[in-house]
Design a protein around this motif. Structure first.
Motif, PDB file in Angstrom:
ATOM      1  N   PRO A   7       0.825  -1.202   0.000  1.00 32.30           N
ATOM      2  CA  PRO A   7       0.000   0.000   0.000  1.00 32.30           C
ATOM      3  C   PRO A   7       0.860   1.254   0.000  1.00 32.30           C
ATOM      4  CG  PRO A   7      -0.791  -1.594   1.618  1.00 32.30           C
ATOM      5  CD  PRO A   7       0.537  -2.088   1.147  1.00 32.30           C
ATOM      6  N   GLY A   8       0.358   2.313  -0.635  1.00 27.63           N
ATOM      7  CA  GLY A   8       1.095   3.568  -0.640  1.00 27.63           C
ATOM      8  C   GLY A   8       0.540   4.547  -1.659  1.00 27.63           C
ATOM      9  N   TRP A   9       1.099   5.766  -1.649  1.00 31.33           N
ATOM     10  CA  TRP A   9       0.724   6.794  -2.626  1.00 31.33           C
ATOM     11  C   TRP A   9       1.591   6.612  -3.872  1.00 31.33           C
ATOM     12  CZ3 TRP A   9      -3.497   9.529  -1.760  1.00 31.33           C
ATOM     13  CH2 TRP A   9      -3.899   9.789  -0.448  1.00 31.33           C
ATOM     14  N   TYR A  10       0.935   6.544  -5.056  1.00 31.88           N
ATOM     15  CA  TYR A  10       1.638   6.372  -6.318  1.00 31.88           C
ATOM     16  C   TYR A  10       1.016   7.290  -7.371  1.00 31.88           C
ATOM     17  CZ  TYR A  10       3.282   2.107  -4.039  1.00 31.88           C
ATOM     18  OH  TYR A  10       3.830   1.216  -3.166  1.00 31.88           O
ATOM     19  N   PRO A  11       1.765   7.631  -8.439  1.00 27.83           N
ATOM     20  CA  PRO A  11       1.190   8.467  -9.517  1.00 27.83           C
ATOM     21  C   PRO A  11      -0.080   7.826 -10.074  1.00 27.83           C
ATOM     22  CG  PRO A  11       3.571   8.268  -9.770  1.00 27.83           C
ATOM     23  CD  PRO A  11       3.190   7.318  -8.679  1.00 27.83           C
ATOM     24  N   ASP A  12      -1.123   8.629 -10.182  1.00 31.07           N
ATOM     25  CA  ASP A  12      -2.398   8.133 -10.702  1.00 31.07           C
ATOM     26  C   ASP A  12      -2.252   7.858 -12.200  1.00 31.07           C
ATOM     27  OD1 ASP A  12      -5.018   7.787 -11.651  1.00 31.07           O
ATOM     28  OD2 ASP A  12      -5.830   9.108 -10.102  1.00 31.07           O
ATOM     29  N   PRO A  13      -2.417   6.605 -12.640  1.00 30.46           N
ATOM     30  CA  PRO A  13      -2.228   6.302 -14.060  1.00 30.46           C
ATOM     31  C   PRO A  13      -3.258   6.970 -14.965  1.00 30.46           C
ATOM     32  CG  PRO A  13      -3.156   4.416 -12.914  1.00 30.46           C
ATOM     33  CD  PRO A  13      -2.766   5.404 -11.848  1.00 30.46           C
ATOM     34  N   GLY A  14      -4.398   7.401 -14.400  1.00 28.02           N
ATOM     35  CA  GLY A  14      -5.436   8.008 -15.230  1.00 28.02           C
ATOM     36  C   GLY A  14      -5.581   9.501 -15.056  1.00 28.02           C
ATOM     37  N   LEU A  15      -4.778  10.113 -14.165  1.00 27.56           N
ATOM     38  CA  LEU A  15      -4.917  11.542 -13.892  1.00 27.56           C
ATOM     39  C   LEU A  15      -3.531  12.121 -13.611  1.00 27.56           C
ATOM     40  CD1 LEU A  15      -7.051  13.777 -13.594  1.00 27.56           C
ATOM     41  CD2 LEU A  15      -7.144  13.278 -11.151  1.00 27.56           C
ATOM     42  N   PRO A  16      -2.814  12.538 -14.664  1.00 23.71           N
ATOM     43  CA  PRO A  16      -1.461  13.067 -14.496  1.00 23.71           C
ATOM     44  C   PRO A  16      -1.423  14.207 -13.481  1.00 23.71           C
ATOM     45  CG  PRO A  16      -1.959  12.715 -16.814  1.00 23.71           C
ATOM     46  CD  PRO A  16      -3.248  12.516 -16.079  1.00 23.71           C
ATOM     47  N   GLY A  17      -0.347  14.262 -12.731  1.00 28.01           N
ATOM     48  CA  GLY A  17      -0.187  15.312 -11.744  1.00 28.01           C
ATOM     49  C   GLY A  17      -0.890  15.023 -10.440  1.00 28.01           C
ATOM     50  N   THR A  18      -1.425  13.812 -10.282  1.00 31.20           N
ATOM     51  CA  THR A  18      -2.152  13.429  -9.071  1.00 31.20           C
ATOM     52  C   THR A  18      -1.614  12.093  -8.565  1.00 31.20           C
ATOM     53  OG1 THR A  18      -4.154  14.521  -9.862  1.00 31.20           O
ATOM     54  CG2 THR A  18      -4.442  12.914  -8.101  1.00 31.20           C
ATOM     55  N   GLU A  19      -1.576  11.949  -7.243  1.00 25.35           N
ATOM     56  CA  GLU A  19      -1.236  10.669  -6.637  1.00 25.35           C
ATOM     57  C   GLU A  19      -2.494  10.027  -6.075  1.00 25.35           C
ATOM     58  OE1 GLU A  19       1.705  11.655  -3.744  1.00 25.35           O
ATOM     59  OE2 GLU A  19       3.357  11.490  -5.170  1.00 25.35           O
ATOM     60  N   PHE A  72       9.365   2.307  -7.328  1.00 29.51           N
ATOM     61  CA  PHE A  72       8.251   1.855  -8.157  1.00 29.51           C
ATOM     62  C   PHE A  72       8.120   2.757  -9.359  1.00 29.51           C
ATOM     63  CE2 PHE A  72       7.181   0.410  -3.900  1.00 29.51           C
ATOM     64  CZ  PHE A  72       6.850  -0.912  -4.128  1.00 29.51           C
ATOM     65  N   ARG A  73       7.434   2.246 -10.354  1.00 30.44           N
ATOM     66  CA  ARG A  73       7.101   3.048 -11.513  1.00 30.44           C
ATOM     67  C   ARG A  73       5.594   2.991 -11.711  1.00 30.44           C
ATOM     68  NH1 ARG A  73       6.104  -0.614 -15.644  1.00 30.44           N
ATOM     69  NH2 ARG A  73       7.037  -2.661 -15.385  1.00 30.44           N
ATOM     70  N   GLY A  74       5.027   3.947 -12.438  1.00 28.47           N
ATOM     71  CA  GLY A  74       3.596   4.000 -12.660  1.00 28.47           C
ATOM     72  C   GLY A  74       3.112   2.808 -13.446  1.00 28.47           C
ATOM     73  N   GLY A  75       1.868   2.396 -13.195  1.00 23.27           N
ATOM     74  CA  GLY A  75       1.285   1.250 -13.887  1.00 23.27           C
ATOM     75  C   GLY A  75       0.496   1.672 -15.098  1.00 23.27           C
ATOM     76  N   ASP A  76      -0.232   0.710 -15.675  1.00 23.97           N
ATOM     77  CA  ASP A  76      -1.018   0.993 -16.870  1.00 23.97           C
ATOM     78  C   ASP A  76      -2.506   0.953 -16.559  1.00 23.97           C
ATOM     79  OD1 ASP A  76      -0.669  -2.380 -18.273  1.00 23.97           O
ATOM     80  OD2 ASP A  76      -1.370  -1.629 -16.336  1.00 23.97           O
ATOM     81  N   GLY A  77      -2.850   1.267 -15.299  1.00 22.56           N
ATOM     82  CA  GLY A  77      -4.260   1.268 -14.900  1.00 22.56           C
ATOM     83  C   GLY A  77      -4.573   0.127 -13.968  1.00 22.56           C
ATOM     84  N   GLY A  78      -3.677  -0.837 -13.831  1.00 23.96           N
ATOM     85  CA  GLY A  78      -3.922  -1.971 -12.959  1.00 23.96           C
ATOM     86  C   GLY A  78      -3.222  -1.845 -11.636  1.00 23.96           C
ATOM     87  N   GLY A  79      -2.772  -0.645 -11.287  1.00 18.49           N
ATOM     88  CA  GLY A  79      -2.090  -0.449 -10.023  1.00 18.49           C
ATOM     89  C   GLY A  79      -0.608  -0.232 -10.263  1.00 18.49           C
ATOM     90  N   PRO A  80       0.108   0.214  -9.225  1.00 21.03           N
ATOM     91  CA  PRO A  80       1.529   0.470  -9.378  1.00 21.03           C
ATOM     92  C   PRO A  80       2.281  -0.822  -9.626  1.00 21.03           C
ATOM     93  CG  PRO A  80       0.870   0.605  -7.085  1.00 21.03           C
ATOM     94  CD  PRO A  80      -0.378   0.466  -7.897  1.00 21.03           C
ATOM     95  N   GLN A  81       3.366  -0.728 -10.406  1.00 21.55           N
ATOM     96  CA  GLN A  81       4.142  -1.901 -10.760  1.00 21.55           C
ATOM     97  C   GLN A  81       5.500  -1.851 -10.090  1.00 21.55           C
ATOM     98  OE1 GLN A  81       2.759  -4.298 -12.675  1.00 21.55           O
ATOM     99  NE2 GLN A  81       0.915  -3.056 -12.567  1.00 21.55           N
TER     100      GLN A  81
END
Length: 298
Positions: A7-19, A72-81
Motif C-alpha cells: 500500500p502507498g501513494w503512487y502516480p495516478d495512471p489516469g490523472l497526471p499530476g495526481t497521486e 516503483f514506476r507508474g502502472g497501466d491502470g492496474g495499479g503500481p508496478q
C-alpha cells in the motif's frame, strides 16, 4: 513467485499530476497532489478488496530513523508496478492515514484529530495535541507533557493514541483483529521501539483487564485492554480497538491507546471518552450494525 506492491501513494495512471492511494490490491478513492495535500473524497467510495495481514507500531520514547527504500514506476491502470530488478520493495503492514487541514486553507481544528483515509475524526482531549510520529507516520495524538524515559535514553509521553487501517491480514472481524493486534500494541508501546531501544526496560508481565464489543461511530467494534508491568517505571495500560471503516471496502480501523499507570498517567475513563467521540469527517453520526450496544463500563 508473484510480487505484490505494498500500500502507498503512487502516480495516478489516469490523472497526471495526481497521486492515488493503492491499498495493496486495487486503487482507492483517496487522491492527493504530489506535494502531499489530500483532496476530498468523492461521493461514491471505490470498492476495494478485503485487506491482507497487518503489523504496525505505536512508538513511545526516542524517535528513530526509518531504514529502507521503495522504488516503483507508474502502472497501466492496474495499479503500481514493481521497479526494475534489483530495486527493493518493503511491504508495510499499516496504511498510514495523514491528518490534513481543510481544503479551504483554514487552520485545522486544534481540538480534532483527522484520519483522512479512514474518514473519521477523534476529539483531542485537554492537555493533548496532534503529533507527527517520525517513525510510523501514523495519525497520532499525545499528551503535551513529556518526561525522561525511565529505561533507555529518550523522552516519553504519558499517553498516546494512534489510528491506522488494518492491512496485511486475513482476519475479517473486529474481535479477531483486536485480539491479534494487542500483543503488537503492547510491545510497540512499552517493550521496545523500532530500533531496539527499550524506554521502559521492556515488559515483564501483563494481564487483560477489559474486553468486549463496543459501538464506534454507529458500528460494532471490539476492544482488548491490557495492563502491563515494565522493568522500569510504573507500567501502563494498552488498548487495541478495532472497528469497520465507513469508507471504501469498510476495512478494519485499529485505534491504539497507551496510557501510563501511576499518578502521571491519564484517567482510563478518557479512553472511553475518545471512543465515544469518534465521528465521520464533516460531522454527524453513522448508523449501522451494533447501534444498540453501549461502550462497556470500566
Amino acid at each position: 513467485m508473484t510480487m505484490t506492491t505494498p500500500p502507498g501513494w503512487y502516480p495516478d495512471p489516469g490523472l497526471p499530476g495526481t497521486e492515488r492511494w493503492w491499498d495493496g490490491t486495487v486503487w482507492t478513492a483517496h487522491t492527493r497532489a504530489p506535494d502531499g495535500q489530500v483532496f476530498g473524497l468523492p461521493p461514491v467510495a471505490v470498492v476495494v478488496a478485503p485487506p491482507a495481514r497487518r503489523r504496525g507500531p505505536l512508538v513511545i520514547g526516542a524517535a528513530a530513523a526509518v531504514v529502507g527504500a521503495v522504488a516503483f514506476r507508474g502502472g497501466d491502470g492496474g495499479g503500481p508496478q514493481p521497479g526494475p530488478a534489483g530495486s527493493s520493495a518493503v511491504a508495510s503492514g499499516t496504511v498510514n492515514s495523514p491528518s490534513v487541514q481543510p481544503s479551504s486553507g483554514q487552520p485545522a481544528d486544534p481540538n480534532t484529530l483527522v484520519d483522512q483515509l479512514n474518514g473519521i475524526t477523534l476529539p483531542i482531549p485537554d492537555g493533548w495535541e496532534k503529533t507527527d510520529d517520525p517513525v510510523s507516520g501514523l495519525v497520532t495524538m499525545a499528551t503535551k507533557d513529556t518526561y525522561d524515559c525511565p529505561g533507555d535514553a529518550g523522552f516519553c509521553h504519558h499517553g498516546t493514541v494512534t489510528t491506522s487501517t488494518a492491512t496485511m491480514t486475513d482476519l475479517t472481524t473486529a474481535e479477531a483483529v483486536a485480539k491479534h493486534d494487542i500483543t503488537d500494541a503492547a510491545n510497540d508501546a512499552y517493550d521496545h521501539d523500532p530500533v531496539g531501544s527499550r524506554p521502559y526496560n521492556g515488559i515483564t508481565s501483563h494481564r487483560e483487564v477489559k474486553s468486549g464489543s463496543v459501538v464506534v461511530d454507529g458500528r460494532t467494534g471490539y476492544l482488548v485492554r491490557w495492563q502491563v508491568r515494565t522493568g522500569a517505571g510504573p507500567g501502563g495500560y494498552v488498548e487495541s480497538l478495532a472497528f469497520p471503516s465507513t469508507v471504501g471496502s469498510q476495512a478494519m480501523v485499529v485505534a491504539r491507546f497507551a496510557f501510563d499507570a501511576g499518578p502521571g498517567g491519564p484517567s482510563l475513563a478518557l479512553i472511553d471518552t475518545v471512543t465515544r467521540g469518534i465521528a465521520p469527517i464533516g460531522g454527524g453520526r453513522n448508523g449501522g450494525v451494533g447501534t444498540s450496544l453501549a461502550p462497556p463500563s470500566l
